[in-house]
Design a protein around this motif. Structure first.
Motif, PDB file in Angstrom:
ATOM      1  N   LEU A  84       0.851  -1.187   0.000  1.00 20.63           N
ATOM      2  CA  LEU A  84       0.000   0.000   0.000  1.00 20.63           C
ATOM      3  C   LEU A  84       0.890   1.241   0.000  1.00 20.63           C
ATOM      4  N   LEU A  85       0.771   2.074  -1.031  1.00 17.35           N
ATOM      5  CA  LEU A  85       1.602   3.258  -1.173  1.00 17.35           C
ATOM      6  C   LEU A  85       0.749   4.522  -1.166  1.00 17.35           C
ATOM      7  N   PRO A  86       1.253   5.617  -0.588  1.00 18.99           N
ATOM      8  CA  PRO A  86       0.502   6.877  -0.580  1.00 18.99           C
ATOM      9  C   PRO A  86       0.607   7.600  -1.917  1.00 18.99           C
ATOM     10  N   ARG A  87      -0.479   8.251  -2.311  1.00 12.17           N
ATOM     11  CA  ARG A  87      -0.477   9.057  -3.536  1.00 12.17           C
ATOM     12  C   ARG A  87      -0.036  10.490  -3.224  1.00 12.17           C
ATOM     13  N   ALA A  88       0.529  11.140  -4.235  1.00  9.57           N
ATOM     14  CA  ALA A  88       0.968  12.524  -4.061  1.00  9.57           C
ATOM     15  C   ALA A  88      -0.204  13.445  -3.730  1.00  9.57           C
ATOM     16  N   GLY A  89      -1.379  13.189  -4.310  1.00  9.41           N
ATOM     17  CA  GLY A  89      -2.530  14.055  -4.073  1.00  9.41           C
ATOM     18  C   GLY A  89      -3.394  13.636  -2.905  1.00  9.41           C
ATOM     19  N   SER A 121       7.922   7.125  -2.032  1.00 11.63           N
ATOM     20  CA  SER A 121       7.129   5.950  -2.415  1.00 11.63           C
ATOM     21  C   SER A 121       7.094   5.797  -3.931  1.00 11.63           C
ATOM     22  N   ARG A 122       6.950   6.912  -4.630  1.00  8.24           N
ATOM     23  CA  ARG A 122       6.970   6.871  -6.087  1.00  8.24           C
ATOM     24  C   ARG A 122       8.346   6.452  -6.598  1.00  8.24           C
ATOM     25  N   THR A 138       8.112  -1.326   3.289  1.00  3.33           N
ATOM     26  CA  THR A 138       6.978  -1.530   4.201  1.00  3.33           C
ATOM     27  C   THR A 138       7.315  -1.028   5.600  1.00  3.33           C
ATOM     28  N   SER A 139       8.536  -1.311   6.056  1.00  2.00           N
ATOM     29  CA  SER A 139       8.936  -0.860   7.394  1.00  2.00           C
ATOM     30  C   SER A 139       8.998   0.663   7.463  1.00  2.00           C
ATOM     31  N   LEU A 140       9.462   1.297   6.395  1.00  2.00           N
ATOM     32  CA  LEU A 140       9.513   2.765   6.366  1.00  2.00           C
ATOM     33  C   LEU A 140       8.104   3.346   6.375  1.00  2.00           C
ATOM     34  N   LEU A 141       7.217   2.779   5.579  1.00  6.89           N
ATOM     35  CA  LEU A 141       5.838   3.245   5.553  1.00  6.89           C
ATOM     36  C   LEU A 141       5.190   3.116   6.924  1.00  6.89           C
ATOM     37  N   HIS A 142       5.516   2.044   7.615  1.00  6.71           N
ATOM     38  CA  HIS A 142       4.946   1.822   8.948  1.00  6.71           C
ATOM     39  C   HIS A 142       5.358   2.939   9.904  1.00  6.71           C
ATOM     40  N   LYS A 161      19.642  13.830  -3.708  1.00  7.94           N
ATOM     41  CA  LYS A 161      20.447  12.855  -2.969  1.00  7.94           C
ATOM     42  C   LYS A 161      19.586  11.977  -2.070  1.00  7.94           C
ATOM     43  N   THR A 162      18.463  12.512  -1.594  1.00  5.09           N
ATOM     44  CA  THR A 162      17.593  11.724  -0.714  1.00  5.09           C
ATOM     45  C   THR A 162      17.083  10.485  -1.440  1.00  5.09           C
ATOM     46  N   GLY A 163      16.629  10.646  -2.669  1.00  6.48           N
ATOM     47  CA  GLY A 163      16.152   9.505  -3.440  1.00  6.48           C
ATOM     48  C   GLY A 163      17.258   8.532  -3.786  1.00  6.48           C
ATOM     49  N   VAL A 164      18.450   9.054  -4.065  1.00  8.15           N
ATOM     50  CA  VAL A 164      19.597   8.197  -4.378  1.00  8.15           C
ATOM     51  C   VAL A 164      19.927   7.287  -3.201  1.00  8.15           C
ATOM     52  N   VAL A 165      19.975   7.858  -2.000  1.00  2.00           N
ATOM     53  CA  VAL A 165      20.307   7.052  -0.816  1.00  2.00           C
ATOM     54  C   VAL A 165      19.174   6.097  -0.479  1.00  2.00           C
ATOM     55  N   LEU A 166      17.926   6.541  -0.632  1.00  2.00           N
ATOM     56  CA  LEU A 166      16.792   5.642  -0.432  1.00  2.00           C
ATOM     57  C   LEU A 166      16.948   4.392  -1.284  1.00  2.00           C
ATOM     58  N   LEU A 167      17.252   4.558  -2.567  1.00  9.74           N
ATOM     59  CA  LEU A 167      17.336   3.411  -3.470  1.00  9.74           C
ATOM     60  C   LEU A 167      18.526   2.528  -3.133  1.00  9.74           C
ATOM     61  N   ALA A 168      19.618   3.126  -2.644  1.00  7.57           N
ATOM     62  CA  ALA A 168      20.759   2.308  -2.218  1.00  7.57           C
ATOM     63  C   ALA A 168      20.380   1.428  -1.026  1.00  7.57           C
ATOM     64  N   TRP A 169      19.603   1.979  -0.109  1.00  9.76           N
ATOM     65  CA  TRP A 169      19.132   1.187   1.043  1.00  9.76           C
ATOM     66  C   TRP A 169      18.188   0.087   0.585  1.00  9.76           C
ATOM     67  N   LEU A 170      17.229   0.423  -0.253  1.00 12.25           N
ATOM     68  CA  LEU A 170      16.270  -0.577  -0.714  1.00 12.25           C
ATOM     69  C   LEU A 170      16.951  -1.668  -1.530  1.00 12.25           C
ATOM     70  N   ALA A 171      18.041  -1.320  -2.216  1.00  9.09           N
ATOM     71  CA  ALA A 171      18.769  -2.295  -3.029  1.00  9.09           C
ATOM     72  C   ALA A 171      19.710  -3.166  -2.204  1.00  9.09           C
ATOM     73  N   GLY A 172      19.859  -2.846  -0.911  1.00 10.37           N
ATOM     74  CA  GLY A 172      20.701  -3.667  -0.046  1.00 10.37           C
ATOM     75  C   GLY A 172      22.151  -3.243   0.018  1.00 10.37           C
ATOM     76  N   HIS A 173      22.477  -2.064  -0.513  1.00  6.67           N
ATOM     77  CA  HIS A 173      23.859  -1.604  -0.477  1.00  6.67           C
ATOM     78  C   HIS A 173      24.247  -1.010   0.868  1.00  6.67           C
ATOM     79  N   GLN A 174      23.271  -0.709   1.701  1.00  7.28           N
ATOM     80  CA  GLN A 174      23.528  -0.224   3.043  1.00  7.28           C
ATOM     81  C   GLN A 174      22.384  -0.672   3.936  1.00  7.28           C
ATOM     82  N   SER A 175      22.623  -0.665   5.226  1.00  4.48           N
ATOM     83  CA  SER A 175      21.680  -1.279   6.159  1.00  4.48           C
ATOM     84  C   SER A 175      20.641  -0.315   6.701  1.00  4.48           C
TER      85      SER A 175
END
Length: 386
Positions: free
Chosen positions: A4-9, A353-354, A376-380, A321-335
């Protein structure tokens, strides 16, 4: 399973993540038709007792591991650039240590590296032109000592101190005359850093371009290339065509990079891009397709990534940079999803979320289940119950 993801609007929607990643294994033939650098992010130390005003606490092991990941796919690393939060959480002392460690790591694995040279040790106050030159010289000496290629970055202090285009000609001329090896000149637009408005002595880009080209023409053999980050493809192409023979154009345009790298009958751009941090394996694979002469195949691979890049780099662009680091975390490159200066909070929940959805659709996550679990954990934490 869905998420379940939030919409921008407002409101939420159900998204079904991929179950398999794109197959983008490390290795492969060296890239030949284009020189490609990824401007790499730094991994903050989430256990450090710091505040947003403290010097950055860096997780060196994870930071260097990410650079090894990029090198393993055949990419070069552009170090201590704005993607590494230079001037937005990473001070000069931190950047200097990053340069030393990354250059040593590059030498140990045979990876290509170029490092940013700036004036950020001067701080935010006014500086005289001679102080700007001295700051540049100190950073240039450190980079050259490591054996890395130097990238002369745009300077906030110079933008504030310069009174005319002649001041830029004087400062850059002094630096280029003493460079041991050819350097990359970096023109970073105000969308990436508002303090750089009017760089090269004019807010009019036509006038600024003439000064920029004058610097290059006056110092033959001293400029390996230029990195242009203006998010204006037409202007980059025009500038590229006016460069002296032997001077490369490295695109820094995170909106139009596929067409600029592909090029036209008059030439092409190499690449030095922040978006090639999360896109590293895919970008390398696409350039190998281009190396084979398959231009259409190259575009088929890289064009679908532009939507993600435009999303990450939307205004205010400097917070990409925020999105770049988010994707690195989601990809498993950092904990963890922690950034220097607390910049993990710089983008909204709908924005990140987008970013997750767009990256997942591209198959960027080596383990889609891990990415979904982390998202999911971040959304929580934000109160979105699944």
């Amino acid at each position: 399973m869905t998420i379940l993801l939030p919409r921008a609007g407002g409101g939420t929607y159900r998204y079904t993540p991929r179950t398999e990643p794109a197959v983008l294994a490390p290795g492969g033939a060296p890239l030949t038709s284009r020189t490609v650098f990824s401007a790499a992010h730094v991994v903050a130390d989430p256990w450090a007792d710091v505040s947003p005003d403290s010097p950055a606490a860096v997780d060196w092991e994870a930071t260097l591991a990410f650079r090894r990941h990029l090198w393993s796919h055949g990419l070069g690393v552009a170090e201590a650039m704005d993607t590494a939060q230079r001037g937005m959480g990473l001070d000069w002392n931190g950047a200097a240590e990053l340069i030393r460690r990354s250059a040593a790591e590059a030498a140990s694995v045979g990876g290509a590296i170029a490092c940013g040279v700036g004036t950020d040790q001067l701080g935010p106050g006014p500086a005289a032109l001679h102080e700007v030159v001295e700051a540049y010289e100190a950073q240039l000496a450190l980079v050259e000592e490591t054996g890395a290629q130097a990238i002369l970055m745009a300077s906030r202090a110079l933008a504030a101190a310069a009174k005319s285009p002649d001041d830029y000609l004087e400062v850059y001329g002094h630096l280029l005359r003493q460079c041991a090896e050819p350097v990359v000149l970096h023109w970073l637009g105000p969308m990436f850093d508002p303090a750089l408005d009017g760089y090269w002595g004019s807010s009019g880009l036509d006038t600024a371009t003439e000064t920029f080209l004058q610097v290059i023409a006056a110092h033959p053999g001293k400029v390996d290339g230029i990195k242009v980050s203006l998010l204006d493809a037409e202007r980059e192409v025009d500038l590229r065509r006016r460069l002296p023979d032997g001077v490369r154009c490295y695109t820094g345009d995170d909106f139009h990079y596929p067409e600029l790298i592909e090029g036209d009958e008059h030439g092409f751009s190499h690449a030095l891009l922040g978006i090639f941090d999360p896109l590293g394996p895919l970008a390398a694979a696409a350039v190998r397709v281009l190396d084979s002469g398959d231009r259409a195949g190259f575009r088929d691979m890289l064009d679908p990534t532009v939507e993600l890049s435009r999303h990450l780099f939307q205004r205010p662009t400097r917070f990409y940079k925020t999105g770049v680091v988010l994707l690195a975390w989601l990809a498993g490159h950092q904990s963890h999803f922690t950034m220097a200066g607390g910049l993990q909070s710089a983008r909204s929940l709908p924005h990140i979320s987008r970013a997750y959805e767009l990256a997942d659709r591209l198959g960027l996550f080596p383990d889609p289940a891990l990415a979904q679990a982390r998202m999911t954990s971040l959304l929580h934490v934000y109160g979105v119950q699944q």
